[in-house]
Design a protein around this motif. Structure first.
Motif, mmCIF file in Angstrom:
data_model
loop_
_atom_site.group_PDB
_atom_site.id
_atom_site.type_symbol
_atom_site.label_atom_id
_atom_site.label_comp_id
_atom_site.label_asym_id
_atom_site.label_seq_id
_atom_site.Cartn_x
_atom_site.Cartn_y
_atom_site.Cartn_z
ATOM 1 N N GLN A 18 19.205 123.771 -61.289
ATOM 2 C CA GLN A 18 20.226 123.084 -62.088
ATOM 3 C C GLN A 18 20.171 121.572 -61.830
ATOM 4 O OE1 GLN A 18 22.705 124.527 -64.382
ATOM 5 N NE2 GLN A 18 22.626 122.364 -64.878
ATOM 6 N N VAL A 19 20.068 121.200 -60.553
ATOM 7 C CA VAL A 19 20.002 119.779 -60.187
ATOM 8 C C VAL A 19 18.760 119.127 -60.810
ATOM 9 C CG1 VAL A 19 19.665 118.166 -58.263
ATOM 10 C CG2 VAL A 19 21.341 120.019 -58.057
ATOM 11 N N ALA A 20 17.667 119.879 -60.825
ATOM 12 C CA ALA A 20 16.405 119.337 -61.345
ATOM 13 C C ALA A 20 16.498 118.981 -62.825
ATOM 14 C CB ALA A 20 15.277 120.339 -61.113
ATOM 15 N N LEU A 21 17.463 119.573 -63.536
ATOM 16 C CA LEU A 21 17.627 119.268 -64.958
ATOM 17 C C LEU A 21 18.293 117.914 -65.186
ATOM 18 C CD1 LEU A 21 18.776 122.750 -66.338
ATOM 19 C CD2 LEU A 21 16.495 121.732 -66.444
ATOM 20 N N GLY A 22 18.886 117.371 -64.118
ATOM 21 C CA GLY A 22 19.490 116.040 -64.227
ATOM 22 C C GLY A 22 20.749 116.002 -65.065
ATOM 23 N N ASP A 23 21.095 114.774 -65.515
ATOM 24 C CA ASP A 23 22.352 114.566 -66.236
ATOM 25 C C ASP A 23 22.375 115.220 -67.614
ATOM 26 O OD1 ASP A 23 23.368 113.189 -64.133
ATOM 27 O OD2 ASP A 23 23.046 111.194 -64.975
ATOM 28 N N LYS A 24 21.201 115.489 -68.165
ATOM 29 C CA LYS A 24 21.163 116.132 -69.485
ATOM 30 C C LYS A 24 21.494 117.624 -69.394
ATOM 31 C CE LYS A 24 17.031 114.920 -70.650
ATOM 32 N NZ LYS A 24 15.763 114.776 -71.410
ATOM 33 N N GLY A 25 21.383 118.171 -68.184
ATOM 34 C CA GLY A 25 21.730 119.567 -67.969
ATOM 35 C C GLY A 25 20.863 120.517 -68.779
ATOM 36 N N GLY A 26 21.430 121.706 -69.032
ATOM 37 C CA GLY A 26 20.693 122.702 -69.803
ATOM 38 C C GLY A 26 21.619 123.802 -70.250
ATOM 39 N N VAL A 61 27.847 127.028 -54.154
ATOM 40 C CA VAL A 61 27.026 125.948 -53.609
ATOM 41 C C VAL A 61 27.238 124.598 -54.281
ATOM 42 C CG1 VAL A 61 25.207 127.423 -52.699
ATOM 43 C CG2 VAL A 61 25.126 126.700 -55.095
ATOM 44 N N GLY A 62 27.813 124.589 -55.478
ATOM 45 C CA GLY A 62 27.934 123.311 -56.160
ATOM 46 C C GLY A 62 28.940 123.338 -57.291
ATOM 47 N N ILE A 63 29.087 122.173 -57.907
ATOM 48 C CA ILE A 63 30.009 122.021 -59.029
ATOM 49 C C ILE A 63 29.240 121.508 -60.233
ATOM 50 C CG2 ILE A 63 31.997 120.714 -59.898
ATOM 51 C CD1 ILE A 63 33.180 120.854 -57.118
ATOM 52 N N VAL A 64 29.489 122.166 -61.370
ATOM 53 C CA VAL A 64 28.862 121.761 -62.627
ATOM 54 C C VAL A 64 29.928 121.333 -63.622
ATOM 55 C CG1 VAL A 64 26.819 123.238 -62.370
ATOM 56 C CG2 VAL A 64 28.878 124.143 -63.484
ATOM 57 N N GLU A 65 29.481 120.580 -64.627
ATOM 58 C CA GLU A 65 30.378 120.115 -65.684
ATOM 59 C C GLU A 65 29.870 120.628 -67.023
ATOM 60 O OE1 GLU A 65 30.164 115.916 -66.366
ATOM 61 O OE2 GLU A 65 32.009 115.867 -67.537
ATOM 62 N N VAL A 66 30.801 121.067 -67.865
ATOM 63 C CA VAL A 66 30.449 121.487 -69.218
ATOM 64 C C VAL A 66 30.229 120.232 -70.057
ATOM 65 C CG1 VAL A 66 31.225 122.700 -71.298
ATOM 66 C CG2 VAL A 66 31.808 123.602 -69.025
ATOM 67 N N ILE A 67 29.038 120.076 -70.616
ATOM 68 C CA ILE A 67 28.761 118.884 -71.432
ATOM 69 C C ILE A 67 28.461 119.241 -72.887
ATOM 70 C CG2 ILE A 67 27.997 117.472 -69.481
ATOM 71 C CD1 ILE A 67 25.102 118.035 -70.354
ATOM 72 N N GLY A 68 28.428 120.549 -73.182
ATOM 73 C CA GLY A 68 28.230 120.955 -74.574
ATOM 74 C C GLY A 68 28.944 122.271 -74.815
ATOM 75 N N GLU A 69 29.725 122.348 -75.890
ATOM 76 C CA GLU A 69 30.482 123.570 -76.149
ATOM 77 C C GLU A 69 29.569 124.689 -76.649
ATOM 78 O OE1 GLU A 69 34.076 122.758 -78.337
ATOM 79 O OE2 GLU A 69 34.708 121.286 -76.849
ATOM 80 N N ALA A 70 30.138 125.891 -76.717
ATOM 81 C CA ALA A 70 29.362 127.086 -77.045
ATOM 82 C C ALA A 70 28.628 126.940 -78.375
ATOM 83 C CB ALA A 70 30.282 128.299 -77.074
ATOM 84 N N VAL A 84 27.019 127.636 -73.451
ATOM 85 C CA VAL A 84 27.433 126.250 -73.295
ATOM 86 C C VAL A 84 26.297 125.491 -72.610
ATOM 87 C CG1 VAL A 84 29.910 126.728 -73.164
ATOM 88 C CG2 VAL A 84 28.538 126.757 -71.063
ATOM 89 N N THR A 85 26.436 124.164 -72.572
ATOM 90 C CA THR A 85 25.474 123.348 -71.833
ATOM 91 C C THR A 85 26.174 122.792 -70.610
ATOM 92 O OG1 THR A 85 24.454 122.703 -73.929
ATOM 93 C CG2 THR A 85 23.865 121.388 -71.988
ATOM 94 N N VAL A 86 25.528 122.913 -69.446
ATOM 95 C CA VAL A 86 26.132 122.418 -68.205
ATOM 96 C C VAL A 86 25.151 121.537 -67.441
ATOM 97 C CG1 VAL A 86 27.626 124.440 -67.971
ATOM 98 C CG2 VAL A 86 25.412 124.425 -66.832
ATOM 99 N N ARG A 87 25.733 120.602 -66.691
ATOM 100 C CA ARG A 87 24.908 119.781 -65.796
ATOM 101 C C ARG A 87 25.527 119.813 -64.404
ATOM 102 N NH1 ARG A 87 26.375 113.490 -67.365
ATOM 103 N NH2 ARG A 87 28.575 113.558 -66.767
ATOM 104 N N SER A 88 24.703 119.548 -63.410
ATOM 105 C CA SER A 88 25.204 119.534 -62.033
ATOM 106 C C SER A 88 25.995 118.259 -61.806
ATOM 107 C CB SER A 88 24.039 119.616 -61.046
ATOM 108 O OG SER A 88 23.141 118.545 -61.248
ATOM 109 N N LEU A 89 27.094 118.372 -61.075
ATOM 110 C CA LEU A 89 27.882 117.191 -60.707
ATOM 111 C C LEU A 89 27.631 116.814 -59.251
ATOM 112 C CD1 LEU A 89 31.497 117.337 -62.186
ATOM 113 C CD2 LEU A 89 29.569 115.916 -62.872
ATOM 114 N N ARG A 90 27.921 117.760 -58.354
ATOM 115 C CA ARG A 90 27.711 117.508 -56.930
ATOM 116 C C ARG A 90 27.665 118.829 -56.179
ATOM 117 N NH1 ARG A 90 32.757 116.181 -58.517
ATOM 118 N NH2 ARG A 90 34.489 117.410 -57.672
ATOM 119 N N PRO A 91 26.958 118.828 -55.039
ATOM 120 C CA PRO A 91 26.927 120.034 -54.205
ATOM 121 C C PRO A 91 28.189 120.100 -53.352
ATOM 122 C CG PRO A 91 25.610 118.330 -53.182
ATOM 123 C CD PRO A 91 26.127 117.752 -54.482
#
Length: 139
Positions: A18-26, A61-70, A84-91
């Motif tokens: 998840q972290v490897a996907l960066g701010d664009k998430g997946g 292990v970490g916190i993610v943020e929803v950046i794209g709706e379903a 949905v699309t999510v990106r990592s925020l912080r561990p």
DNA sequence: GCCAACGTTGGC
DNA sequence: GCCAACGTTGGC
């Protein structure tokens, strides 16, 4: 704002992935369960969720943020399935294990404990606050 | 790797 | 619409 919990097997797709996907998430794709899908449909951009390692690890292990709706799950043509699309925020500074969660009375009603098979689930505000404290991160 | 719990499918 | 059979998830 609502809070959530996403489960994934680290051998298949873990926090590091998840972290490897960066701010664009997946896309959180591959969900084939109506309850989990409905939870994703209820999510709004900007809401946050825990990233939990199931099967092995068994800890948040970490916190993610929803950046794209379903929207339509790209891994299938079946219109029933969204993601949905999510990106990592912080561990979490200190991952919180299922064992500790089960040993904490205030967390005994968590869906994680009550229905271990639901892969995308809601987390109450109280549970979120406490788990963030336990994990050594800001809520 | 095992198996209990749970969800889905399909015959009737 | 019921429910037996089956498949999957995930803790142990």
């Amino acid at each position: 704002m609502a809070h959530w919990l996403f489960k994934s097997e680290p051998d298949v797709f873990g926090w590091d992935d998840q972290v490897a996907l960066g701010d664009k998430g997946g896309p959180w794709d591959g969900v084939r369960n109506y309850q989990a899908r409905n939870n994703m449909r209820a999510m709004k951009v900007g809401e946050t969720g825990f990233f939990y390692h199931s099967r092995s690890g068994l800890e948040i292990v970490g916190i993610v943020e929803v950046i794209g709706e379903a929207q339509q799950d790209p891994t299938t043509d079946d219109p029933r399935w969204d993601c949905v699309t999510v990106r990592s925020l912080r561990p979490l500074a200190r991952p919180v294990s299922l064992e500790r969660i089960k040993a904490t009375p205030e967390l005994s009603e968590m869906v994680l404990v009550r229905n271990s098979r639901l892969s995308v689930q809601p987390v109450t505000d109280a549970e979120w606050q406490l788990l963030c404290e336990m994990g050594g991160t800001e809520a």
